[in-house]
Motif scaffolding. Sequence first.
Motif, PDB file in Angstrom:
ATOM      1  N   LEU A 230       0.764  -1.099   0.114  1.00 12.12           N
ATOM      2  CA  LEU A 230       0.112  -0.198   0.024  1.00 12.12           C
ATOM      3  C   LEU A 230       0.649   1.166  -0.088  1.00 12.12           C
ATOM      4  CD1 LEU A 230      -2.785  -1.036   2.399  1.00 12.12           C
ATOM      5  CD2 LEU A 230      -2.947  -0.376  -0.040  1.00 12.12           C
ATOM      6  N   VAL A 231       2.190   1.219   0.547  1.00  8.88           N
ATOM      7  CA  VAL A 231       2.917   2.384   0.417  1.00  8.88           C
ATOM      8  C   VAL A 231       3.317   2.680  -0.721  1.00  8.88           C
ATOM      9  CG1 VAL A 231       5.232   3.230   1.219  1.00  8.88           C
ATOM     10  CG2 VAL A 231       3.628   2.483   3.196  1.00  8.88           C
ATOM     11  N   LEU A 232       3.643   1.624  -1.345  1.00 10.96           N
ATOM     12  CA  LEU A 232       4.050   1.694  -3.040  1.00 10.96           C
ATOM     13  C   LEU A 232       2.827   2.377  -3.735  1.00 10.96           C
ATOM     14  CD1 LEU A 232       6.455  -1.275  -3.631  1.00 10.96           C
ATOM     15  CD2 LEU A 232       6.846   0.584  -2.953  1.00 10.96           C
ATOM     16  N   GLN A 233       1.670   1.748  -3.559  1.00 13.12           N
ATOM     17  CA  GLN A 233       0.576   2.164  -4.206  1.00 13.12           C
ATOM     18  C   GLN A 233       0.434   3.542  -4.053  1.00 13.12           C
ATOM     19  OE1 GLN A 233      -3.119  -0.095  -3.639  1.00 13.12           O
ATOM     20  NE2 GLN A 233      -2.888  -0.364  -5.776  1.00 13.12           N
ATOM     21  N   VAL A 234       0.232   4.175  -2.756  1.00 10.32           N
ATOM     22  CA  VAL A 234       0.203   5.516  -2.421  1.00 10.32           C
ATOM     23  C   VAL A 234       1.234   6.438  -2.858  1.00 10.32           C
ATOM     24  CG1 VAL A 234       0.290   7.196  -0.279  1.00 10.32           C
ATOM     25  CG2 VAL A 234      -1.024   5.085  -0.225  1.00 10.32           C
ATOM     26  N   THR A 235       2.530   6.004  -2.884  1.00  7.15           N
ATOM     27  CA  THR A 235       3.477   7.057  -3.322  1.00  7.15           C
ATOM     28  C   THR A 235       3.388   6.950  -4.938  1.00  7.15           C
ATOM     29  OG1 THR A 235       5.014   5.930  -1.648  1.00  7.15           O
ATOM     30  CG2 THR A 235       6.077   6.914  -3.627  1.00  7.15           C
TER      31      THR A 235
END
Length: 614
Positions: A230-235
């Motif tokens: 999710l961190v990668l998606q948000v970024t």
Amino acid sequence: MAAAAVVAPQAEASESWYLALLGFAEHFRTSSPPKIRLCVHCLQAVFQFKPPQRIEARTHLQLGSVLYHHTKNSELARQHLEKAWLISQQIPQFEDVKFEAASLLSELYCQENSVDAAKPLLRKAIQISQQTPYWHCRLLFQLAQLHTLEKDLVSACDLLGVGAEYARVVGSEYTSVLKCRALFLLSKGMLLLMERKLQEVHPLLTLCGQIVENWQGNPIQKESLRVFFLVLQVTHYLDAGQVKSVKPCLKQLQQCIQTISTLHDDEILPSNPADLFHWLPKEHMCVLVYLVTVMHSMQAGYLEKAQKYTDKALMQLEKLKMLDSSPILSSFQVILLEHIIMCRLVTGHKATALQEISQVCQLCQQSPRLFSNHAAQLHTLLGLYCISVNCMDNAEAQFTTALRTVSSQLTTHQELWTFIVTNLASVYIREGNRHQELYSLLERINPDHNFPVSSHCLRAAAFYIRGLFSFFQGRYNEAKRFLRETLKMSNAEDLNRLTACSLVLLGHIFYVLGNHRESNNMVVPAMQLASKIPDMSVQLWSSALLRDLNKACGNTIDAHEAAQMHQNFSQQLLQDHIEACSLPEHNLTTWTDGSPPVQFQAQNGPTTSLASLL
């Protein structure tokens, strides 16, 4: 014993002298405070008994580990680790000692700036570890990280791809290795984001999402993988400037970290070494989620929310740094400060922003790598500060320095480059006599043609800069076209600050054209939105326009009220301006070369005016 256990395997525990010396060594190592000298003496005593190769290699590893982790005697640590690596290669089925030695030794080589010695060591260890999944995966991660630190992202991506394929092939035999596949793929996705290979990122993240959801492991590890994903998606969304579109993912991420915080690591003990792989400790993940929330709040223009989450994150960081010297914590701290500094400049707290810029300088002085990674951002922040105090020559010098610093890393810093150029263009527009340089810059960030990045937010900002330039040139119809494009893009993704800036500039254009009604329709919502952010400069500008509009329309009471608001904003900004320019840190505005200055000489007082703000 740190990375190498003191307790010997059963086969090596037959000698009573060995077991006794190990026991003493562990006792001294775990004493409070640790008695490392006595621990080392006990381990060195093992060699007096002329031990067999297995005990000799393990003792060299234990000595190297203790010296590496607890002393500054890196030369002696290296000698012991090299002996452990050399001897262990001659012993069959001695994987733990062999690969632990290789891993630690490569770490030590990197610490001594001997990267060329670390690479072949790791490559050889990877080559001979294929029958040991845990170590093979761990060593692949380590070499990929080394390439990443060297900014060789292509080699790092290749290694992570090899690791993902290895994990897929052996996953049927070693089920826990499937988790490593997810970590390899997520890590590769992170590097692809850094390289801005966005076409490759989307299918990879889709695959990662499926693997994470299908992976059956203990709850805290599953949630940890989900946080990474999710961190990668948000970024990915934030890099694309899609502030509104990212909200569902960000909400999932915040819920996920809340779930993790309720789980305890000691409740679920891993049954397989491969289960020990974690991409970040739980406490670090919490700070990271705060960080991406701050990034989102800044882009959206929710500055009070950004302030709240920054305070929480920095408080947690301070606690962690007392117990943990991990370099990533300093990186988190610098990125948080970079964002909150921009927030302060918008909200009219320049003196505080300048002191926080100085704090970032001090953090970067402690780490050459941190300074290398953030030098361009530092000069950019100083450029923004210089604009806020109307030091346009210094602002130009800072942005030019930032561009020079970032030019060698355009692949991974295209968004930063575009942001710098956009702000440098605004400096040239305000100076009014730099047409040739300005035309050149505007051509490089033309939002209608070959815009250099995919960021929705930056493209909208480029339209605004075009509108600002056309306004200063007196080409009002052209300015309105550009600003309406900014408004359309800003409203699509809730870019509140760009919306406020565009509305007030449109209001100013209509006022100049004598269309007071339309001007009022723009300035009133601009003022309301700027108050919510809160954006002091836009409030100052809007209140001045409202004062003049109401005067022109004969609304004496409203004109007086707007004039009072304008006076209040002016006084606040003037006091903050004087305080900022009086700080010794103001001398940072002249720093354009080398490392950040260590000391500052106090000035007698401010040397700039507020003319452009009023």
